[in-house]
Design an enzyme around this catalytic site. Structure first.
Site, mmCIF file in Angstrom:
data_model
loop_
_atom_site.group_PDB
_atom_site.id
_atom_site.type_symbol
_atom_site.label_atom_id
_atom_site.label_comp_id
_atom_site.label_asym_id
_atom_site.label_seq_id
_atom_site.Cartn_x
_atom_site.Cartn_y
_atom_site.Cartn_z
ATOM 1 C CE LYS A 40 -7.474 5.874 1.127
ATOM 2 N NZ LYS A 40 -8.712 6.558 0.690
ATOM 3 C CE1 TYR B 276 -4.169 1.305 -0.334
ATOM 4 C CE2 TYR B 276 -3.866 2.327 1.810
ATOM 5 C CZ TYR B 276 -4.599 2.169 0.668
ATOM 6 O OH TYR B 276 -5.778 2.861 0.488
#
Length: 254
Positions: free
Chosen positions: A160, A153
């Protein structure tokens, strides 16, 4: 009467009917809301997908990196709605160099793009919609748990984390306008965004086994329902919160 009866919502991020945003728009209409969508790039695709909703809504072009689009958003939404009660931010993008285990080699220019679209746009969208939210309302963003360094990720995880912090500051500054700001941290789902992540199968293989409640990688409805609940009148004093809809994986340290 549905829990969103009479609410006026702006929903971003409807690209396919497999997206969380599509489920949000569909369920919102079924619960009594009037919906307007935004799209970027492949606008005709969004318009085709919009026709699959119970009531095909208007689609407005919005590039969150375009200041002119943001500055004119309230006026363009105002052509269809006399105000907004809720805004759903389902926008995220990172260049391929930001994902898939390339963390140490990603150039700043690509990181900056990821942060602009995936993090800063949450503030940009909220501010752009503020003139239409004179009676207060709710802003809800889609998140993925940023408390851990997940495999593959990489810089999207950093984006995020920034989104989660941004939501807290927005909650602080928009509270005086009667606007609640919250995030829904969904588990991994087989959306268009997920397909763009190299190595996403690592999540697919492990998440359903780890989740105490189990996890359906194709079911966007639970996350959508959480978004609707946060935009309803049933959470009048909740802001700056992250609601996890991930089958419970975030809680167990697995």
């Amino acid at each position: 009467m549905g829990i969103l009866e009479g609410k006026r919502l702006l929903v971003t991020g409807v690209l396919t009917d497999a997206s969380i945003a599509f489920s949000v728009a569909k369920l919102a209409q079924e619960e009594g809301a009037t919906v307007v969508l935004t799209g970027y790039g492949r606008l005709s695709l969004v318009e085709r997908i919009a026709k699959r909703l119970p009531e095909p809504p208007p689609v407005i072009e919005l590039d969150v990196q375009d200041t002119a689009h943001l500055d004119s958003l309230a006026d363009r939404v105002g052509e269809h709605l006399d105000g907004l009660d809720g805004v759903v931010h389902s926008i995220g993008f990172a260049p391929q160099s930001c994902l898939g285990g390339n963390f140490l080699n990603t150039p700043w220019e690509d990181v900056a793009t990821a942060l602009h679209i995936s993090t800063y746009s949450f503030k940009s969208l909220a501010v752009a919609c503020l003139p239409l939210m004179k009676e207060g309302g709710a802003v809800v963003g889609l998140d993925f748990d940023a408390t851990k360094a997940w495999p593959v990720y990489d810089w999207m995880g950093v984006a995020k984390a920034g989104l989660e912090s941004c939501a807290r500051y927005l909650a602080r500054d928009l509270g005086k306008h009667g606007i609640r700001v919250n995030l829904v941290a969904a588990g991994p789902l087989r959306t268009m965004a997920a397909k763009s992540i190299p190595g996403f199968q690592e999540f697919e293989d492990s998440w359903p086994e780890k989740a105490p409640l189990g996890w359906d990688l194709a079911d966007t409805v639970p996350a959508a329902k959480a978004c609707l609940a946060l935009m309803s009148d049933w959470f009048p004093a909740t802001t700056g919160e992250i609601v996890h809809v991930d089958g419970g994986v975030h809680a167990i340290g697995a």
